[in-house]
Each structure stands twice: as C-alpha cells, then as structure tokens.
Design a protein around this motif. Sequence first.
Motif, PDB file in Angstrom:
ATOM      1  N   LEU A  19      15.441  25.289 -43.247  1.00 57.17           N
ATOM      2  CA  LEU A  19      16.775  24.816 -42.891  1.00 57.17           C
ATOM      3  C   LEU A  19      16.846  23.303 -42.764  1.00 57.17           C
ATOM      4  CD1 LEU A  19      17.722  27.462 -40.135  1.00 57.17           C
ATOM      5  CD2 LEU A  19      18.317  27.478 -42.573  1.00 57.17           C
ATOM      6  N   LEU A  20      15.686  22.626 -42.744  1.00 58.47           N
ATOM      7  CA  LEU A  20      15.681  21.179 -42.559  1.00 58.47           C
ATOM      8  C   LEU A  20      16.089  20.475 -43.853  1.00 58.47           C
ATOM      9  CD1 LEU A  20      12.364  20.667 -40.540  1.00 58.47           C
ATOM     10  CD2 LEU A  20      14.692  20.996 -39.682  1.00 58.47           C
ATOM     11  N   PRO A  21      16.880  19.405 -43.730  1.00 54.97           N
ATOM     12  CA  PRO A  21      17.211  18.618 -44.935  1.00 54.97           C
ATOM     13  C   PRO A  21      15.970  17.873 -45.447  1.00 54.97           C
ATOM     14  CG  PRO A  21      18.004  17.527 -42.957  1.00 54.97           C
ATOM     15  CD  PRO A  21      17.500  18.862 -42.514  1.00 54.97           C
ATOM     16  N   ILE A  22      15.932  17.608 -46.738  1.00 56.14           N
ATOM     17  CA  ILE A  22      14.791  16.897 -47.323  1.00 56.14           C
ATOM     18  C   ILE A  22      14.805  15.447 -46.857  1.00 56.14           C
ATOM     19  CG2 ILE A  22      13.737  16.128 -49.483  1.00 56.14           C
ATOM     20  CD1 ILE A  22      14.931  18.579 -50.828  1.00 56.14           C
ATOM     21  N   ASP A  23      13.691  15.014 -46.261  1.00 54.80           N
ATOM     22  CA  ASP A  23      13.568  13.645 -45.756  1.00 54.80           C
ATOM     23  C   ASP A  23      12.642  12.886 -46.700  1.00 54.80           C
ATOM     24  OD1 ASP A  23      13.250  11.276 -44.359  1.00 54.80           O
ATOM     25  OD2 ASP A  23      13.289  12.268 -42.402  1.00 54.80           O
ATOM     26  N   THR A  24      13.210  11.931 -47.442  1.00 46.87           N
ATOM     27  CA  THR A  24      12.432  11.182 -48.435  1.00 46.87           C
ATOM     28  C   THR A  24      11.537  10.128 -47.801  1.00 46.87           C
ATOM     29  OG1 THR A  24      14.277   9.644 -48.721  1.00 46.87           O
ATOM     30  CG2 THR A  24      14.207  11.556 -50.187  1.00 46.87           C
ATOM     31  N   ARG A  25      11.687   9.931 -46.473  1.00 49.26           N
ATOM     32  CA  ARG A  25      10.899   8.887 -45.817  1.00 49.26           C
ATOM     33  C   ARG A  25       9.450   9.308 -45.601  1.00 49.26           C
ATOM     34  NH1 ARG A  25      14.498   8.094 -40.593  1.00 49.26           N
ATOM     35  NH2 ARG A  25      14.424  10.375 -40.809  1.00 49.26           N
ATOM     36  N   LEU A  26       9.165  10.601 -45.622  1.00 48.47           N
ATOM     37  CA  LEU A  26       7.800  11.050 -45.338  1.00 48.47           C
ATOM     38  C   LEU A  26       7.538  12.375 -46.041  1.00 48.47           C
ATOM     39  CD1 LEU A  26       8.689  13.369 -43.198  1.00 48.47           C
ATOM     40  CD2 LEU A  26       8.390  11.597 -41.495  1.00 48.47           C
ATOM     41  N   GLU A  27       6.281  12.786 -45.975  1.00 43.72           N
ATOM     42  CA  GLU A  27       5.848  14.047 -46.589  1.00 43.72           C
ATOM     43  C   GLU A  27       5.601  15.065 -45.483  1.00 43.72           C
ATOM     44  OE1 GLU A  27       2.001  15.876 -49.042  1.00 43.72           O
ATOM     45  OE2 GLU A  27       2.206  13.702 -48.701  1.00 43.72           O
ATOM     46  N   LEU A  28       6.091  16.317 -45.674  1.00 45.32           N
ATOM     47  CA  LEU A  28       5.896  17.389 -44.707  1.00 45.32           C
ATOM     48  C   LEU A  28       4.821  18.340 -45.215  1.00 45.32           C
ATOM     49  CD1 LEU A  28       6.817  18.831 -42.098  1.00 45.32           C
ATOM     50  CD2 LEU A  28       8.498  20.061 -43.477  1.00 45.32           C
ATOM     51  N   GLN A  29       3.802  18.569 -44.403  1.00 46.59           N
ATOM     52  CA  GLN A  29       2.688  19.439 -44.787  1.00 46.59           C
ATOM     53  C   GLN A  29       2.625  20.631 -43.826  1.00 46.59           C
ATOM     54  OE1 GLN A  29      -1.090  17.452 -45.421  1.00 46.59           O
ATOM     55  NE2 GLN A  29      -2.210  19.290 -44.809  1.00 46.59           N
ATOM     56  N   LYS A  30       2.689  21.863 -44.415  1.00 46.47           N
ATOM     57  CA  LYS A  30       2.627  23.081 -43.606  1.00 46.47           C
ATOM     58  C   LYS A  30       1.191  23.538 -43.447  1.00 46.47           C
ATOM     59  CE  LYS A  30       7.069  24.691 -45.445  1.00 46.47           C
ATOM     60  NZ  LYS A  30       7.759  25.798 -46.168  1.00 46.47           N
ATOM     61  N   GLU A  31       0.849  23.946 -42.228  1.00 41.20           N
ATOM     62  CA  GLU A  31      -0.480  24.489 -41.967  1.00 41.20           C
ATOM     63  C   GLU A  31      -0.367  25.988 -41.685  1.00 41.20           C
ATOM     64  OE1 GLU A  31      -2.102  22.119 -38.834  1.00 41.20           O
ATOM     65  OE2 GLU A  31      -2.579  20.441 -40.160  1.00 41.20           O
ATOM     66  N   ALA A  32      -1.425  26.616 -41.160  1.00 44.20           N
ATOM     67  CA  ALA A  32      -1.451  28.067 -40.942  1.00 44.20           C
ATOM     68  C   ALA A  32      -0.470  28.479 -39.848  1.00 44.20           C
ATOM     69  CB  ALA A  32      -2.865  28.503 -40.552  1.00 44.20           C
ATOM     70  N   GLY A  33      -0.130  29.772 -39.840  1.00 45.02           N
ATOM     71  CA  GLY A  33       0.720  30.340 -38.788  1.00 45.02           C
ATOM     72  C   GLY A  33       2.186  30.294 -39.080  1.00 45.02           C
ATOM     73  N   GLY A  34       2.590  30.011 -40.325  1.00 51.16           N
ATOM     74  CA  GLY A  34       4.009  29.895 -40.627  1.00 51.16           C
ATOM     75  C   GLY A  34       4.768  31.201 -40.549  1.00 51.16           C
ATOM     76  N   ASP A  35       4.075  32.362 -40.572  1.00 50.82           N
ATOM     77  CA  ASP A  35       4.747  33.665 -40.569  1.00 50.82           C
ATOM     78  C   ASP A  35       4.714  34.364 -39.204  1.00 50.82           C
ATOM     79  OD1 ASP A  35       5.385  33.462 -43.272  1.00 50.82           O
ATOM     80  OD2 ASP A  35       3.417  34.256 -43.874  1.00 50.82           O
ATOM     81  N   ILE A  36       4.241  33.684 -38.177  1.00 51.43           N
ATOM     82  CA  ILE A  36       4.192  34.291 -36.831  1.00 51.43           C
ATOM     83  C   ILE A  36       5.609  34.349 -36.250  1.00 51.43           C
ATOM     84  CG2 ILE A  36       3.288  34.052 -34.492  1.00 51.43           C
ATOM     85  CD1 ILE A  36       0.894  32.615 -35.641  1.00 51.43           C
ATOM     86  N   GLY A  37       5.976  35.516 -35.696  1.00 47.35           N
ATOM     87  CA  GLY A  37       7.305  35.682 -35.117  1.00 47.35           C
ATOM     88  C   GLY A  37       7.467  34.886 -33.826  1.00 47.35           C
ATOM     89  N   LEU A  38       8.635  34.227 -33.665  1.00 41.51           N
ATOM     90  CA  LEU A  38       8.903  33.379 -32.508  1.00 41.51           C
ATOM     91  C   LEU A  38      10.196  33.833 -31.829  1.00 41.51           C
ATOM     92  CD1 LEU A  38       8.201  29.950 -34.237  1.00 41.51           C
ATOM     93  CD2 LEU A  38       6.648  31.207 -32.741  1.00 41.51           C
ATOM     94  N   GLY A  39      10.225  33.793 -30.493  1.00 39.51           N
ATOM     95  CA  GLY A  39      11.400  34.205 -29.733  1.00 39.51           C
ATOM     96  C   GLY A  39      12.437  33.113 -29.615  1.00 39.51           C
ATOM     97  N   ILE A  40      12.954  32.621 -30.733  1.00 38.51           N
ATOM     98  CA  ILE A  40      13.969  31.575 -30.765  1.00 38.51           C
ATOM     99  C   ILE A  40      14.680  31.688 -32.103  1.00 38.51           C
ATOM    100  CG2 ILE A  40      12.377  29.868 -31.722  1.00 38.51           C
ATOM    101  CD1 ILE A  40      13.832  27.720 -30.106  1.00 38.51           C
ATOM    102  N   SER A  41      15.931  31.294 -32.149  1.00 34.23           N
ATOM    103  CA  SER A  41      16.666  31.373 -33.411  1.00 34.23           C
ATOM    104  C   SER A  41      16.185  30.289 -34.374  1.00 34.23           C
ATOM    105  CB  SER A  41      18.170  31.225 -33.162  1.00 34.23           C
ATOM    106  OG  SER A  41      18.465  29.922 -32.706  1.00 34.23           O
ATOM    107  N   ALA A  42      16.350  30.523 -35.679  1.00 36.39           N
ATOM    108  CA  ALA A  42      15.932  29.560 -36.700  1.00 36.39           C
ATOM    109  C   ALA A  42      16.706  28.254 -36.570  1.00 36.39           C
ATOM    110  CB  ALA A  42      16.128  30.165 -38.096  1.00 36.39           C
ATOM    111  N   GLU A  43      18.005  28.335 -36.188  1.00 38.26           N
ATOM    112  CA  GLU A  43      18.826  27.132 -36.071  1.00 38.26           C
ATOM    113  C   GLU A  43      18.312  26.224 -34.952  1.00 38.26           C
ATOM    114  OE1 GLU A  43      23.465  25.851 -35.098  1.00 38.26           O
ATOM    115  OE2 GLU A  43      22.874  27.968 -35.180  1.00 38.26           O
ATOM    116  N   ASN A  44      18.025  26.825 -33.781  1.00 38.73           N
ATOM    117  CA  ASN A  44      17.563  26.007 -32.657  1.00 38.73           C
ATOM    118  C   ASN A  44      16.171  25.443 -32.900  1.00 38.73           C
ATOM    119  OD1 ASN A  44      19.899  26.356 -31.114  1.00 38.73           O
ATOM    120  ND2 ASN A  44      19.164  28.283 -30.248  1.00 38.73           N
TER     121      ASN A  44
END
Length: 500
Positions: free
Chosen positions: A374-399
């Motif tokens: 949901l985040l807009p693309i930020d050309t100022r820096l590079e975003l790197q994803k690490e492990a755990g991206g599929d773990i369920g979290l008790g918070i909405s995606a928007e917040n």
Amino acid sequence: MALPLVGLFFFRLYENQLIRQTEGELIAQGAVVAAVYADAVRTAGIAPEQLGAPISADPSRDNNYPYEPIEPQLDLASDSVLPSRPAALPAAADPAFAAIGARLDPILDETQKTTLAGFRLLDPHGVVIAGGGEVGQTLAAVEEVRTALTGAYASALRLRIPDQPTPPLYSVSRGTKVRVFVALPIEIDGRVAGVVYLSRTPNNIVKHLYGERGKVTLAAIAIVGGTLLIGLVFIRTVSRPIYALIERTKRIAAGDREAIRPLAHHGTREMAELSAAFLDMATKLQARSDSIQTFATHVSHELKSPLTAIQGAAELLRDSGGAMDEAERRRFSNNIVTDAGRLNLLVRRLLDLARAENLAPSGESTTLNAALTLLPIDTRLELQKEAGGDIGLGISAENLGIVLANLIDNSARHGARLVTVGAAGAGDRVAIHVGDDGDGISAANRAKIFEPFFTTRRETGGTGMGLGIVLALLKAHDGTIRLVDSERGTRFEINLPALI
C-alpha cells in the motif's frame, strides 16, 4: 437478618422442651399413683367383672416386658391446643372403688403440695374417686380420659384457666397459656381398673430464664462485648480507610500532588485493591493532565511562530506603500505562503494525531507484505524486504502502512539510501524491525524522539509529530515501538499481537 428468625426457632424449641419435660414428670407421678392404686385394688379383692374394658394387645409395642416405658409425645408446634377441660358431670361411683379412693385421697393431697400437679383418680367408668372437689362426678366425656378408659395412654394441651392476669412479658411465650393433661390407664389382669388423670401448667420460659438470670446476664454481657468488638474492628478495617480515602480524594481534587500515595492502613484486602485502583486512576489522570498542558504549550508555540511571521510580513507589505520594490514584495509574499503552508500542515498532523489517539481496534488483520504494497513508491531510497513478511498481525493493513510510511519518510529525510523491513514471531507477539543506513540519532536526542513536536529539521518543514502518530496508532492496537541499537543508521523495533 437471619439471626432473629434463628433465635425465634430456638425459643420455640426450648419452650416445647419444657412442655415435654412437664409431660414426662406427670407420667412418672402417675405411674407411682397407678402402682399404689393397683395394689389397693388387688388387696380389696375386687372381682374381675367389676373392672373396666379389656385391653387388647398392641403389636406396635416393644416386647420388653415387664418394662413398658411411656415417652412424652406432646408437641407445641404440631398439636392443637384444646379448649379448657369440660366440667365433670354428676355420677355414682362403685362403693368398693370409692372406699379405695377415700384411702388414697390424703396421699394425693400431700403429693400435690410438693409437685403442684392436679390429681384425679378415676374408677373403671371414669368417675372421680379421689383428688380435688370433683369426687363422685364423672370425667368420662373428656377426650383424653375416654381414650385412657380403652387402655391407651393419652395426653393433651388445653387452654388453662388463669387464677390471675398474665404479666405482659409472659405474652411472648405460647406455653404460658396452656396446661398439660395426662391420662394414664391402670391395668390389672388385662383389664382397665381405673385412670390416673393429672394436669399441670408447664414451666414458663421467661420464668425459667429469670431463674438462670446470672448465666443470662453473663451471656448478654458476652454478646454486647462481642458486638462492640465487631464494631471496633469494622471501624478500623472498613470505616476508617473509607473516610481516609474520601479525604484523600478531596485533596487530589484540590490539586495536592502529595496526596497521590498509598493509605497508611487499608484494613481489608478489598480496600487495598480499591485504594490501589483509585491511586492508579489518579496518577494516570494527573499524567494525562500534565501531557495535555505540555501538548497545549507546544501547540501554541508551534502555531505562534508562523503566525508571527505571517503577521510581520503582512504588516510590512501594508506599511511599505510604494517604497518596496517587486523583489522584496515577492519575498515577503512567499514567506506568507510558506508559513501558511506550515500552519496547514500542523493542523493536518494534529488531526491525524487526534484520530490515532482515539482509534478503536477494528479487529482487522494483515501481513507485513500486504501493508508494504500500500506504500507509494519512494524514489529517494531503496526498500529491502527480509524474512517474516507473511506472518499474521493484529492490525489493519492501512494503519500498519501509515506506521511504516512515517518511519520510511523519516529515514529518507535523514540521508538514508536503504531501508530494511522484516518480522519474526515469538509466541503470541510479532517483532517488526525497520532499519536504515542514514545519519542515525545522536545520543542526546534518543530520549526525546517520541516527544510531540520534537524535530531536528524544523527549517525543512518538519513538525515533530510523525513518531507521535506512530506511537498512538500502535498503542491503539496493543503494540509498542522502541529505538534499538544499530551499528549504522537507525533501527526501530515494533511489537504487535500475532494473528492466532
């Protein structure tokens, strides 16, 4: 509330015991008189045909001859109280039985002087042959006498005829209004030879208690002493802490911060819990009040600076007339636009903070990967994803996206070129790490970064409210955020409930 009812129950139980005691005494006296009378009948040589009705065997009686005990059976609670005993009727007694009665009458009179019981000795037909002034009259019509003439023991409770008014205090006792009557059949050779008819007013419970007034007084003193002791304990353990807590609330309401401390004595565990809960509430309210006061001070300061700049620039434009050249006019106009934009940004950020602090959990859930999309693309820096991206979290995606967007924007504004985001689960909690390779945070500023309006880039438009919004959003979802040590740049650790 139950104590009076219980006391009344034992009062009636004790009163009934006095009735039974009186009946037992009359049975004992009647048995002696019956034995003397039976011996006199045998000595007189009275023929069996002169005796009364034959007595049939009772199969319910215990076979323990020659012992035939008679147990008291009257019950003040269940037996009806019959009217006063009917008057005797005129009759003629058998001369043989009348002679026996004449010999026994003095014995009965002397016995009555000691036992206070009324004696009537009846022949086999119910005619009085000894005792009182009814000699020569019949009592065969009386219910209990009629039963005894058949060979069965009978007893009854009847209203007594008082010879003087009953004292008012005795009116609490039902037993003062009755008289116990006992009809004991006399058996000779399986036939009824006569009846011993006895009566007596039972001992009154009030009179009995008066006789035991020493013990009753000691019991009353013990009860009063126990009541006073309970009252003192109650005052110390309940009333005194309550009044102390009331006084403490008044001091706190008046603004006395020294009053926010535990009581000297709580008395009971429940009172200690109540006091602790109250003081915790007072502490939180005081902290909330301090926070609001500090927040209002910061807001007024942040709004005052651009407003002052706008007012100064506007006054210069107004007062310059035609003396100000176009370049200066444009510079002051740009200052007004810039400061107005800053005011607009401050108001929007304040609204965002207010929404975050009053946010109620929606019950929605998401994953780190879903929030990052949901985040807009930020050309100022590079975003790197690490492990755990599929773990369920008790918070909405928007917040969660708002939280990550604020952290990534801070990284970009502080010289970062790379941001790493990852998550790791530990039981029912999930730790999310957001790190960058930027300039980092100095040791002097590490303790201030979550304070409202604290910023190191005010000249470039920073409001110092981004991390405050992040903290409020996470608190609304039972989450936390903290700054952790990092070899390079800045690293935050977010802790959120795991989706189970």
